[in-house]
Motif scaffolding. Structure first.
Motif, PDB file in Angstrom:
ATOM      1  N   ALA A 225       0.831  -1.209   0.000  1.00 23.57           N
ATOM      2  CA  ALA A 225       0.000   0.000   0.000  1.00 23.57           C
ATOM      3  C   ALA A 225       0.865   1.258   0.000  1.00 23.57           C
ATOM      4  CB  ALA A 225      -0.929  -0.007   1.207  1.00 23.57           C
ATOM      5  N   CYS A 226       1.952   1.226   0.742  1.00 22.19           N
ATOM      6  CA  CYS A 226       2.838   2.385   0.823  1.00 22.19           C
ATOM      7  C   CYS A 226       3.510   2.649  -0.524  1.00 22.19           C
ATOM      8  CB  CYS A 226       3.895   2.139   1.895  1.00 22.19           C
ATOM      9  SG  CYS A 226       4.457   3.626   2.723  1.00 22.19           S
ATOM     10  N   ASP A 232       1.637   6.790  -6.660  1.00 23.24           N
ATOM     11  CA  ASP A 232       0.330   7.207  -7.159  1.00 23.24           C
ATOM     12  C   ASP A 232      -0.274   6.158  -8.098  1.00 23.24           C
ATOM     13  OD1 ASP A 232      -1.860   8.896  -7.380  1.00 23.24           O
ATOM     14  OD2 ASP A 232      -1.044   9.979  -9.094  1.00 23.24           O
ATOM     15  N   MET A 233      -0.264   4.887  -7.640  1.00 24.12           N
ATOM     16  CA  MET A 233      -0.741   3.776  -8.463  1.00 24.12           C
ATOM     17  C   MET A 233      -1.930   3.052  -7.849  1.00 24.12           C
ATOM     18  SD  MET A 233       2.927   2.056  -9.561  1.00 24.12           S
ATOM     19  CE  MET A 233       2.158   0.722 -10.486  1.00 24.12           C
ATOM     20  N   GLY A 234      -2.479   3.589  -6.761  1.00 22.19           N
ATOM     21  CA  GLY A 234      -3.462   2.852  -5.982  1.00 22.19           C
ATOM     22  C   GLY A 234      -4.606   2.253  -6.765  1.00 22.19           C
ATOM     23  N   ALA A 235      -5.203   3.011  -7.688  1.00 22.03           N
ATOM     24  CA  ALA A 235      -6.364   2.525  -8.435  1.00 22.03           C
ATOM     25  C   ALA A 235      -6.019   1.341  -9.320  1.00 22.03           C
ATOM     26  CB  ALA A 235      -6.943   3.653  -9.287  1.00 22.03           C
ATOM     27  N   LYS A 255      -4.276   1.672  12.585  1.00 24.71           N
ATOM     28  CA  LYS A 255      -3.236   2.427  11.889  1.00 24.71           C
ATOM     29  C   LYS A 255      -3.173   2.016  10.416  1.00 24.71           C
ATOM     30  CE  LYS A 255       1.780   2.695  11.496  1.00 24.71           C
ATOM     31  NZ  LYS A 255       3.061   2.076  11.924  1.00 24.71           N
ATOM     32  N   LEU A 256      -3.258   0.706  10.156  1.00 26.01           N
ATOM     33  CA  LEU A 256      -3.148   0.183   8.805  1.00 26.01           C
ATOM     34  C   LEU A 256      -4.251   0.725   7.893  1.00 26.01           C
ATOM     35  CD1 LEU A 256      -1.861  -1.834   6.776  1.00 26.01           C
ATOM     36  CD2 LEU A 256      -3.454  -3.557   7.670  1.00 26.01           C
ATOM     37  N   LEU A 260      -4.319   2.241   4.089  1.00 21.89           N
ATOM     38  CA  LEU A 260      -5.045   1.574   3.009  1.00 21.89           C
ATOM     39  C   LEU A 260      -5.992   2.535   2.302  1.00 21.89           C
ATOM     40  CD1 LEU A 260      -5.911  -1.846   4.708  1.00 21.89           C
ATOM     41  CD2 LEU A 260      -3.946  -1.289   3.253  1.00 21.89           C
ATOM     42  N   LYS A 261      -6.694   3.345   3.100  1.00 26.66           N
ATOM     43  CA  LYS A 261      -7.643   4.288   2.507  1.00 26.66           C
ATOM     44  C   LYS A 261      -6.902   5.362   1.705  1.00 26.66           C
ATOM     45  CE  LYS A 261     -11.979   6.566   3.474  1.00 26.66           C
ATOM     46  NZ  LYS A 261     -13.098   6.668   4.420  1.00 26.66           N
ATOM     47  N   ASN A 262      -5.814   5.873   2.248  1.00 31.30           N
ATOM     48  CA  ASN A 262      -5.054   6.901   1.540  1.00 31.30           C
ATOM     49  C   ASN A 262      -4.431   6.367   0.246  1.00 31.30           C
ATOM     50  OD1 ASN A 262      -5.634   8.853   3.444  1.00 31.30           O
ATOM     51  ND2 ASN A 262      -3.732   8.560   4.589  1.00 31.30           N
ATOM     52  N   SER A 263      -4.077   5.091   0.251  1.00 33.49           N
ATOM     53  CA  SER A 263      -3.412   4.502  -0.920  1.00 33.49           C
ATOM     54  C   SER A 263      -4.371   4.293  -2.078  1.00 33.49           C
ATOM     55  CB  SER A 263      -2.763   3.166  -0.552  1.00 33.49           C
ATOM     56  OG  SER A 263      -3.747   2.144  -0.385  1.00 33.49           O
TER      57      SER A 263
END
Length: 419
Positions: A225-226, A232-235, A255-256, A260-263
């Motif tokens: 995820a990080c 900037d590849m999350g999608a 915390k995780l 995950l949501k930000n990624s």
């Protein structure tokens, strides 16, 4: 094509749908039920839905259970051993026959898009070659994505990285990985960095078998995820399985989930397989070993469901019915409130289409006329009844049709005296 008396998801009224040149031309709310005519398809109040999407299956291994030996322990790792025995028996004709049989089974159950993993830890890469060829042959009939998947590890298998690049040169659509199966944590993290770099180089999507283990110390998900966030590849990135999350403590997960949501990464869970393979080292209490589907949904993180296997070394059952997989997920993850049911079909339709980055998916004017007709009038009734797929239409052409089952009243019930 003209369809009357249809229900659409999340809409109470009846609809008429007009299809022209293979696309949705009009979606019109009806004032009441229309009389059936010879030219119109009468949906009879049943649900028109976007096609089912199978986002995680292994077509190269399908229909091989017991060849040459059965997985007696039922564990993930014995499954990998049994598959290693079967790999030398692979050839193009063998894979084609089994893959086409499995695809037909899926199509008969409303699936019109499939993401299949193909093993790259085979020096011949026959699975990749065959499935990429099938993808081209079936283009227009079904959406098929091929994942280059290093079953025995990309860095722990001899020439694994070279084989991965060769698979991408052949034409795989998605880069896969299995960091928790690499020999060390360092190799697992290195493999994640490499596979994201390969995805950028070859303009591919990413789908990683991630933390498919009960070990609470297996935390490659945070690393994946990080990396997706920083690049900037999350999608375009999906984490499959993530069953170790079931063993994480809640403090760590709190915390995780922020990461995950930000990624913006996607998740695929395979609940029928995970509940069978995981928890094998437990006596009691015994872990369910399925990722936190309910919590991911509540956090508005995209999560979808796949079957993973159909009659192979890891799972010797399977019938191609994603509604069965959805039913398992609702029970296992205790998603039994009405709001859980009301949008349940998202996890085998829209969410999976999003993870696969499918274009033109959904019942909207202008989109390709790809849809299914389900026995039931909304998500809840379809899931409760495990309704049949009555009709499957692709580009405005019927590719599958069946009559609903008719229930015949029992003479014993009919003749029972009134109470």
């Amino acid at each position: 094509m003209y369809i009357i008396n249809a229900r659409l998801r999340q809409r109470p009224e009846l609809f008429s749908l007009t299809i022209e040149n293979g696309h949705f031309a009009r979606l019109e709310a009806q004032q009441g039920e229309l009389a059936a005519t010879g030219k119109a398809i009468n949906a009879s109040g049943n649900l028109i839905c976007a096609p089912f999407v199978e986002p995680h299956i292994h077509l190269d291994a399908a229909l091989t259970a017991g060849e040459p030996e059965w997985n007696q322990s039922g564990t993930l790792f014995e499954g990998i051993e049994r598959w290693s025995q079967r790999k030398p028996m692979l050839n193009e004709a063998d894979i084609r026959k089994r893959a086409l049989s499995t695809i037909e089974l899926l199509v008969q159950n409303g699936v019109q898009a499939i993401r299949t993993h193909a093993d790259t830890t085979d020096p011949t890469l026959i699975g990749i070659r065959t499935l990429c060829a099938l993808r081209e042959e079936l283009k227009g009939k079904i959406d098929l994505q091929v994942v280059a998947f290093p079953q025995d590890g990309m860095l722990s298998y001899p020439n694994g990285l070279k084989l991965m690049e060769e698979a991408l040169e052949i034409g795989a659509d998605v880069v896969g990985g299995i960091p928790h199966f690499e020999y060390t944590r360092e190799l697992g993290e290195k493999s994640v960095k490499i596979l994201l770099a390969l995805a950028r180089k070859y303009d591919c999507l990413v789908d990683v078998h991630c933390d498919e283990i009960d070990d609470p110390n297996s935390r490659f998900l945070e690393f994946l995820a990080c990396e997706a966030l920083f690049h900037d590849m999350g999608a375009r990135v999906t984490a499959s399985h993530t069953t170790a999350m079931h063993s994480y403590d809640n403090a760590y997960c709190s915390k995780l989930f922020r990461l995950l949501k930000n990624s913006g990464i996607n998740f695929i869970s395979c609940p029928t397989e995970s509940i069978h393979l995981q928890g094998r080292f437990d006596t009691y209490p015994k872990r369910r070993g399925v990722t936190r589907i309910k919590e991911l949904r509540e956090a508005n993180i995209n999560v979808c469901l796949g079957q993973d296997s159909i009659f192979d070394p890891w799972y010797s059952l399977g019938n191609g019915k994603l509604l069965r997989t959805l039913d398992f997920a609702l029970h296992i993850c205790q998603m039994m409130g009405y709001q859980d049911y009301a949008s349940a079909l998202d996890m085998i339709t829209d969410n999976s289409a999003k993870a696969m980055c499918l274009k033109g998916y959904g019942i909207e004017v202008g989109n390709p006329a790809n849809f299914i007709l389900l026995e039931g009038h909304d998500d809840y009734s379809v899931v409760r009844r495990q309704g049949e797929v009555l009709l499957s239409v692709r580009h405005g052409e019927i590719i599958m049709q069946r009559q609903p089952a008719h229930i015949i009243s029992s003479p014993w019930i009919a003749q029972a005296p009134a109470l």
